[in-house]
Design an enzyme around this catalytic site. Structure first.
Site, PDB file in Angstrom:
ATOM      1  N   GLY A   1       0.782  -1.232   0.000  1.00 15.05           N
ATOM      2  CA  GLY A   1       0.000   0.000   0.000  1.00 15.05           C
ATOM      3  C   GLY A   1       0.812   1.280   0.000  1.00 15.05           C
ATOM      4  O   GLY A   1       0.306   2.333   0.397  1.00 15.05           O
ATOM      5  N   SER A   2       2.052   1.229  -0.504  1.00 14.88           N
ATOM      6  CA  SER A   2       2.841   2.470  -0.471  1.00 14.88           C
ATOM      7  C   SER A   2       2.265   3.513  -1.431  1.00 14.88           C
ATOM      8  O   SER A   2       2.311   4.720  -1.142  1.00 14.88           O
ATOM      9  CB  SER A   2       4.321   2.197  -0.769  1.00 14.88           C
ATOM     10  OG  SER A   2       4.514   1.817  -2.106  1.00 14.88           O
TER      11      SER A   2
ATOM     12  N   ARG B   1      -5.611  -7.902  -9.509  1.00 17.45           N
ATOM     13  CA  ARG B   1      -6.690  -8.654 -10.154  1.00 17.45           C
ATOM     14  C   ARG B   1      -7.151  -7.931 -11.405  1.00 17.45           C
ATOM     15  O   ARG B   1      -7.234  -6.699 -11.403  1.00 17.45           O
ATOM     16  CB  ARG B   1      -7.914  -8.783  -9.236  1.00 17.45           C
ATOM     17  CG  ARG B   1      -7.648  -9.593  -8.066  1.00 17.45           C
ATOM     18  CD  ARG B   1      -8.855 -10.018  -7.288  1.00 17.45           C
ATOM     19  NE  ARG B   1      -8.339 -10.972  -6.341  1.00 17.45           N
ATOM     20  CZ  ARG B   1      -8.143 -12.245  -6.623  1.00 17.45           C
ATOM     21  NH1 ARG B   1      -8.556 -12.755  -7.775  1.00 17.45           N
ATOM     22  NH2 ARG B   1      -7.577 -13.034  -5.755  1.00 17.45           N
TER      23      ARG B   1
ATOM     24  N   ASN C   1      -5.306   3.275 -12.750  1.00 14.38           N
ATOM     25  CA  ASN C   1      -4.385   2.206 -12.340  1.00 14.38           C
ATOM     26  C   ASN C   1      -2.958   2.709 -12.481  1.00 14.38           C
ATOM     27  O   ASN C   1      -2.668   3.516 -13.369  1.00 14.38           O
ATOM     28  CB  ASN C   1      -4.577   0.972 -13.230  1.00 14.38           C
ATOM     29  CG  ASN C   1      -3.638  -0.166 -12.849  1.00 14.38           C
ATOM     30  OD1 ASN C   1      -3.484  -0.490 -11.677  1.00 14.38           O
ATOM     31  ND2 ASN C   1      -2.985  -0.763 -13.841  1.00 14.38           N
TER      32      ASN C   1
ATOM     33  N   HIS D   1       0.886   1.221 -13.121  1.00 18.52           N
ATOM     34  CA  HIS D   1       1.609   0.023 -13.554  1.00 18.52           C
ATOM     35  C   HIS D   1       3.097   0.369 -13.594  1.00 18.52           C
ATOM     36  O   HIS D   1       3.467   1.436 -14.094  1.00 18.52           O
ATOM     37  CB  HIS D   1       1.116  -0.426 -14.930  1.00 18.52           C
ATOM     38  CG  HIS D   1       1.791  -1.682 -15.389  1.00 18.52           C
ATOM     39  ND1 HIS D   1       1.495  -2.918 -14.855  1.00 18.52           N
ATOM     40  CD2 HIS D   1       2.778  -1.889 -16.292  1.00 18.52           C
ATOM     41  CE1 HIS D   1       2.267  -3.829 -15.416  1.00 18.52           C
ATOM     42  NE2 HIS D   1       3.054  -3.236 -16.295  1.00 18.52           N
TER      43      HIS D   1
ATOM     44  N   GLU E   1       6.757   6.248  -8.718  1.00 20.74           N
ATOM     45  CA  GLU E   1       5.317   5.967  -8.655  1.00 20.74           C
ATOM     46  C   GLU E   1       4.660   6.874  -7.620  1.00 20.74           C
ATOM     47  O   GLU E   1       3.553   7.387  -7.826  1.00 20.74           O
ATOM     48  CB  GLU E   1       5.067   4.504  -8.274  1.00 20.74           C
ATOM     49  CG  GLU E   1       5.470   3.501  -9.345  1.00 20.74           C
ATOM     50  CD  GLU E   1       5.074   2.076  -8.973  1.00 20.74           C
ATOM     51  OE1 GLU E   1       3.943   1.855  -8.530  1.00 20.74           O
ATOM     52  OE2 GLU E   1       5.930   1.178  -9.123  1.00 20.74           O
TER      53      GLU E   1
END
Ligand code: GAR
Length: 210
Positions: A12-13, A91, A107, A109, A174
């Site tokens: 969860g960073s 998922r 999202n 990635h 990120e």
């Protein structure tokens, strides 16, 4: 402020980076719930420690993917999110899952998409002899790691990198890129491009010229 629900599977960073950004009084979003498909996900305790409501819904506690997704959708609905952020949620979402939040799911990635979608991105980048790697935040569509790109950031690949050292370097950017991308969407600067509309240029988060 836009209501944001975050889906996680692990540490969860990125979720924390979003929560930190949202803590600024002028940030146009707030985290209203964190949902994990792993009860042991480290991110759950970190979210709870910040007073964010958490939900843990393990796939194995449901008879089918559809039933698990229905439970996650129910938890999501209870958060009444405007935006859903996938942050290390491992998922693939079905079309039925995406539909109620179409154009409002983001999202992150850990590759420079469209290169290296899917798993083992860092090893594949190293094996391909890449000299740069990075991360991408994009709107979620049905295809895995597809959908219009919102923001990217690049890092060098060093000659002695392993998948682990490269992953750690990418993760640091990120944490800058996801808050930027969420700001773009929550502030209304960017929206899912519809009907052939050209999407506005995606910023490079760590561009020294920017
Ligand atoms: C991040 O590197 C994220 O980009 C990646 O998982 C990690 C989660 O870390 N996501 C994917 O690979 C999705 N296909 P975090 O739980 O510390 O945010």
């Amino acid at each position: 402020r836009k209501r944001v629900a975050v889906l996680i599977s692990g540490g969860g960073s990125n979720m924390l980076a979003l929560a930190d950004a949202c803590a600024a009084p002028d940030f146009p979003a707030e985290i209203v719930g964190v949902i994990s498909d792993k009860k042991a996900a480290g991110g759950l305790a970190k979210a709870a420690a910040r007073g964010i409501p958490t939900f843990a819904l393990e796939r194995k506690d449901y008879a089918s993917k559809a039933e698990h997704e229905a439970a996650v959708l129910e938890a999501l609905a209870s958060c009444k999110p405007d935006i859903v952020c996938l942050a290390g949620y491992m998922r693939l979402l079905s079309a039925e899952f995406i539909r109620p939040y179409a154009g409002r799911i983001l999202n992150i990635h850990p590759s420079l998409l469209p290169l290296f979608p899917g798993l083992h991105t860092h090893q594949r980048a190293i094996d391909a002899g890449m000299r740069v790697a990075g991360c991408t935040v994009h709107f979620v569509t049905e295809g895995m790691d597809e959908g219009p790109i919102l923001a990217q950031a690049a890092v060098p690949v060093l000659t002695d990198d392993t998948a682990e050292t490269l992953a750690a370097r990418v993760l640091t950017v990120e944490h800058q890129t996801y808050p930027l991308a969420l700001w773009l969407v929550a502030s209304g600067e960017r929206a899912f491009p519809h009907d052939g509309e050209k999407s506005k240029a995606a910023p490079v988060c760590n561009d020294p010229q920017a």
